[in-house]
Motif scaffolding. Structure first.
Motif, PDB file in Angstrom:
ATOM      1  N   ARG A 243       1.774  52.479  33.604  1.00  0.00           N
ATOM      2  CA  ARG A 243       2.090  54.005  34.067  1.00  0.00           C
ATOM      3  C   ARG A 243       3.562  54.511  34.113  1.00  0.00           C
ATOM      4  NH1 ARG A 243       2.681  57.677  37.937  1.00  0.00           N
ATOM      5  NH2 ARG A 243       3.646  55.927  39.327  1.00  0.00           N
ATOM      6  N   LEU A 244       4.402  53.876  34.779  1.00  0.00           N
ATOM      7  CA  LEU A 244       5.724  54.092  35.159  1.00  0.00           C
ATOM      8  C   LEU A 244       6.527  53.901  33.779  1.00  0.00           C
ATOM      9  CD1 LEU A 244       6.477  52.300  38.375  1.00  0.00           C
ATOM     10  CD2 LEU A 244       6.584  54.575  37.871  1.00  0.00           C
ATOM     11  N   LEU A 245       6.071  52.949  32.946  1.00  0.00           N
ATOM     12  CA  LEU A 245       7.054  52.912  31.371  1.00  0.00           C
ATOM     13  C   LEU A 245       6.507  53.822  30.638  1.00  0.00           C
ATOM     14  CD1 LEU A 245       6.384  48.923  30.765  1.00  0.00           C
ATOM     15  CD2 LEU A 245       8.612  50.297  31.076  1.00  0.00           C
ATOM     16  N   ILE A 247       5.730  56.756  31.320  1.00  0.00           N
ATOM     17  CA  ILE A 247       6.711  58.133  31.821  1.00  0.00           C
ATOM     18  C   ILE A 247       8.159  57.909  31.257  1.00  0.00           C
ATOM     19  CG2 ILE A 247       7.391  59.520  33.581  1.00  0.00           C
ATOM     20  CD1 ILE A 247       4.792  58.523  35.129  1.00  0.00           C
ATOM     21  N   LEU A 248       8.714  56.849  31.735  1.00  0.00           N
ATOM     22  CA  LEU A 248      10.093  56.513  31.599  1.00  0.00           C
ATOM     23  C   LEU A 248      10.544  56.631  29.813  1.00  0.00           C
ATOM     24  CD1 LEU A 248      11.226  54.261  34.330  1.00  0.00           C
ATOM     25  CD2 LEU A 248      11.640  56.597  34.205  1.00  0.00           C
ATOM     26  N   LEU A 249       9.305  56.003  29.037  1.00  0.00           N
ATOM     27  CA  LEU A 249       9.855  55.905  27.787  1.00  0.00           C
ATOM     28  C   LEU A 249       9.959  57.185  26.835  1.00  0.00           C
ATOM     29  CD1 LEU A 249       7.808  52.533  26.832  1.00  0.00           C
ATOM     30  CD2 LEU A 249      10.147  52.838  26.620  1.00  0.00           C
ATOM     31  N   THR A 250       9.346  58.330  27.442  1.00  0.00           N
ATOM     32  CA  THR A 250       9.649  59.469  26.741  1.00  0.00           C
ATOM     33  C   THR A 250      10.856  59.995  26.965  1.00  0.00           C
ATOM     34  OG1 THR A 250       8.981  60.703  28.929  1.00  0.00           O
ATOM     35  CG2 THR A 250       7.075  60.040  27.507  1.00  0.00           C
ATOM     36  N   GLU A 251      11.895  59.382  27.762  1.00  0.00           N
ATOM     37  CA  GLU A 251      13.191  59.918  28.264  1.00  0.00           C
ATOM     38  C   GLU A 251      14.120  58.844  27.733  1.00  0.00           C
ATOM     39  OE1 GLU A 251      13.924  63.097  28.598  1.00  0.00           O
ATOM     40  OE2 GLU A 251      11.997  63.720  28.831  1.00  0.00           O
ATOM     41  N   LEU A 252      13.793  57.449  28.128  1.00  0.00           N
ATOM     42  CA  LEU A 252      14.825  56.382  27.916  1.00  0.00           C
ATOM     43  C   LEU A 252      14.516  55.531  26.925  1.00  0.00           C
ATOM     44  CD1 LEU A 252      15.036  55.576  31.663  1.00  0.00           C
ATOM     45  CD2 LEU A 252      16.626  57.103  30.494  1.00  0.00           C
ATOM     46  N   PRO A 253      15.694  54.671  26.463  1.00  0.00           N
ATOM     47  CA  PRO A 253      15.497  53.664  25.430  1.00  0.00           C
ATOM     48  C   PRO A 253      14.747  52.318  26.372  1.00  0.00           C
ATOM     49  CG  PRO A 253      17.695  53.483  26.265  1.00  0.00           C
ATOM     50  CD  PRO A 253      17.248  54.937  26.721  1.00  0.00           C
ATOM     51  N   VAL A 254      13.989  51.579  25.415  1.00  0.00           N
ATOM     52  CA  VAL A 254      13.114  50.326  25.921  1.00  0.00           C
ATOM     53  C   VAL A 254      13.902  49.670  27.118  1.00  0.00           C
ATOM     54  CG1 VAL A 254      12.019  48.614  25.201  1.00  0.00           C
ATOM     55  CG2 VAL A 254      11.796  50.461  23.909  1.00  0.00           C
ATOM     56  N   LYS A 255      15.034  49.158  26.653  1.00  0.00           N
ATOM     57  CA  LYS A 255      15.748  48.180  27.450  1.00  0.00           C
ATOM     58  C   LYS A 255      15.913  48.820  29.089  1.00  0.00           C
ATOM     59  CE  LYS A 255      19.488  44.938  27.562  1.00  0.00           C
ATOM     60  NZ  LYS A 255      20.642  44.183  27.008  1.00  0.00           N
ATOM     61  N   ALA A 272       8.400  43.427  31.729  1.00  0.00           N
ATOM     62  CA  ALA A 272       8.399  44.871  31.635  1.00  0.00           C
ATOM     63  C   ALA A 272       8.661  45.250  30.060  1.00  0.00           C
ATOM     64  CB  ALA A 272       9.337  45.691  32.490  1.00  0.00           C
ATOM     65  N   TYR A 273      10.011  44.675  29.551  1.00  0.00           N
ATOM     66  CA  TYR A 273      10.375  44.784  28.470  1.00  0.00           C
ATOM     67  C   TYR A 273       9.497  44.672  27.224  1.00  0.00           C
ATOM     68  CZ  TYR A 273      13.724  44.550  24.293  1.00  0.00           C
ATOM     69  OH  TYR A 273      14.145  44.532  23.517  1.00  0.00           O
ATOM     70  N   GLN A 274       8.641  43.527  27.384  1.00  0.00           N
ATOM     71  CA  GLN A 274       7.754  43.340  26.319  1.00  0.00           C
ATOM     72  C   GLN A 274       6.666  44.167  26.354  1.00  0.00           C
ATOM     73  OE1 GLN A 274       7.962  40.833  23.990  1.00  0.00           O
ATOM     74  NE2 GLN A 274       9.800  40.274  24.952  1.00  0.00           N
ATOM     75  N   LEU A 275       6.014  44.659  27.555  1.00  0.00           N
ATOM     76  CA  LEU A 275       5.056  45.473  27.479  1.00  0.00           C
ATOM     77  C   LEU A 275       5.600  47.059  27.062  1.00  0.00           C
ATOM     78  CD1 LEU A 275       2.238  46.824  28.394  1.00  0.00           C
ATOM     79  CD2 LEU A 275       3.166  46.988  30.722  1.00  0.00           C
ATOM     80  N   ALA A 276       6.796  47.412  27.357  1.00  0.00           N
ATOM     81  CA  ALA A 276       7.308  48.406  26.681  1.00  0.00           C
ATOM     82  C   ALA A 276       7.603  48.518  25.283  1.00  0.00           C
ATOM     83  CB  ALA A 276       9.046  48.642  27.600  1.00  0.00           C
ATOM     84  N   LEU A 277       7.767  47.366  24.473  1.00  0.00           N
ATOM     85  CA  LEU A 277       7.897  47.285  23.046  1.00  0.00           C
ATOM     86  C   LEU A 277       6.531  47.494  22.623  1.00  0.00           C
ATOM     87  CD1 LEU A 277      10.242  43.995  22.450  1.00  0.00           C
ATOM     88  CD2 LEU A 277      10.501  46.430  22.177  1.00  0.00           C
ATOM     89  N   LYS A 278       5.523  47.077  23.297  1.00  0.00           N
ATOM     90  CA  LYS A 278       4.071  47.371  22.715  1.00  0.00           C
ATOM     91  C   LYS A 278       3.635  48.609  23.054  1.00  0.00           C
ATOM     92  CE  LYS A 278       2.434  42.687  23.980  1.00  0.00           C
ATOM     93  NZ  LYS A 278       1.496  41.794  24.824  1.00  0.00           N
ATOM     94  N   LEU A 279       4.160  49.339  24.228  1.00  0.00           N
ATOM     95  CA  LEU A 279       3.674  50.726  24.257  1.00  0.00           C
ATOM     96  C   LEU A 279       4.489  51.480  23.149  1.00  0.00           C
ATOM     97  CD1 LEU A 279       3.887  50.928  28.201  1.00  0.00           C
ATOM     98  CD2 LEU A 279       1.712  50.926  26.645  1.00  0.00           C
ATOM     99  N   GLN A 280       5.780  51.217  22.942  1.00  0.00           N
ATOM    100  CA  GLN A 280       6.529  52.046  21.975  1.00  0.00           C
ATOM    101  C   GLN A 280       5.957  52.038  20.552  1.00  0.00           C
ATOM    102  OE1 GLN A 280      10.722  50.832  20.692  1.00  0.00           O
ATOM    103  NE2 GLN A 280      11.314  52.847  21.661  1.00  0.00           N
ATOM    104  N   GLN A 281       5.266  50.602  20.228  1.00  0.00           N
ATOM    105  CA  GLN A 281       4.673  50.767  18.854  1.00  0.00           C
ATOM    106  C   GLN A 281       3.398  51.449  18.688  1.00  0.00           C
ATOM    107  OE1 GLN A 281       4.411  46.398  18.681  1.00  0.00           O
ATOM    108  NE2 GLN A 281       6.476  45.793  18.441  1.00  0.00           N
ATOM    109  N   LYS A 282       2.677  51.711  19.795  1.00  0.00           N
ATOM    110  CA  LYS A 282       1.478  52.250  20.005  1.00  0.00           C
ATOM    111  C   LYS A 282       1.864  53.617  19.454  1.00  0.00           C
ATOM    112  CE  LYS A 282      -1.530  48.934  22.259  1.00  0.00           C
ATOM    113  NZ  LYS A 282      -2.027  48.403  23.383  1.00  0.00           N
ATOM    114  N   ASN A 283       2.846  54.093  20.140  1.00  0.00           N
ATOM    115  CA  ASN A 283       3.158  55.572  20.028  1.00  0.00           C
ATOM    116  C   ASN A 283       3.986  55.688  18.866  1.00  0.00           C
ATOM    117  OD1 ASN A 283       1.866  56.175  22.480  1.00  0.00           O
ATOM    118  ND2 ASN A 283       3.809  55.775  23.784  1.00  0.00           N
TER     119      ASN A 283
END
Length: 283
Positions: A243-245, A247-255, A272-283
């Protein structure tokens, strides 16, 4: 009858297709109240005429509900009785009525339910999917991006998920569901419930899509879509990280987003980084 005493609001469920499903109590209540608040008076007149219900009607829909609620509350305070019905099924379930019930209860007036049909419960009972725990999510968003975002937030939920869907968007919703939930997640399409052309089909999502594509009739009428809950429910901590990722990925880079989430939750920065990469790919 006790239920028709003055100053009560009755929430009356109506048939979702087969008129024979209307209860004797519901008919009696609608005949005895002073006024019926209907989502669409033109639609409801056929049901009322069928059962020789001559009570006057007034419209109450999403565009006039606040104004109507205040007026109906005054009538209730003056001693009149009111019944609320929707076009089909139980009022307030993806239908108007919430403001009216809240207004009436806040005024100290009794609200009495007259139970009956509800499409989501009817579909669940015959779907073959787990019914001990379920979550009704209403109508899915019309746009694919928003629809996938909703589905993603529910991906790890172990409960059976229930949605209402427009037949025009059914195929697109199923295709998005395959992307989010996976091809083999079980799902049920319950269509035209209690009507002549009722179909209730439960298959793996990928097979359900093929079945719908093979018969254009399955993209007509009122649809309930049920999706099996996750067999690998995420922990509360994992859901919070996700959930937090988002929100933050709409404004911040993955790392940076991953680092901040790891700091907030006390979890692993790498996970957290690996999950962020997956979420970014889906979007």
């Amino acid at each position: 009858m006790n239920e028709s005493q003055a100053g009560q609001l009755f929430i009356v469920a109506t048939p979702i297709g087969n008129l024979a499903d209307f209860s004797a109590r519901a008919i009696e209540v609608l005949k005895s109240v002073d006024v019926i608040a209907a989502e669409d008076t033109r639609h409801s007149k056929y049901l009322l005429q069928h059962y020789a219900i001559q009570t006057s009607t007034i419209s109450l829909h999403e565009h006039n509900e606040q104004q109507r609620s205040d007026a109906l509350c005054q009538r209730l305070l003056a001693g009149e009785s009111v019944a609320l019905i929707s076009d089909a099924g139980t009022p307030l379930i993806s239908d108007p009525g919430y403001r009216l019930v809240t207004t009436v209860r806040d005024a100290g007036i009794r609200v009495t339910p007259v139970p009956g049909c509800c499409a989501l419960i009817t579909a669940l009972s015959a779907s073959g999917l787990a019914s001990d725990r379920f979550s009704f999510e209403g109508f899915l968003p019309a746009k694919s991006s928003a629809r996938k975002q909703v589905m993603e937030s529910l991906k790890s939920d172990a409960r059976t998920l229930i949605f209402y869907e427009s037949p025009r968007r059914l195929l697109a919703a199923l295709e998005d569901a395959v992307l989010i939930f996976g091809e083999q997640r079980q799902a049920c399409l319950a269509r035209e419930l209690t009507k002549l052309h009722e179909t209730i089909e439960t298959r793996a999502l990928v097979d359900l899509i093929d079945w719908v594509k093979a018969d254009d009739n399955q993209q007509r009428g009122e649809c309930v879509l049920l999706i099996e809950g996750s067999q690998n429910e995420a922990t509360a901590d994992e859901q919070e990280v996700s959930r937090l990722l988002k929100i933050l990925l709409t404004e911040l880079p993955v790392k940076k987003a991953a680092a901040m989430v790891a700091n907030i939750t006390g979890g692993s920065k790498n996970e957290a980084y690996q999950l962020a990469l997956k979420l970014q790919q889906k979007n």
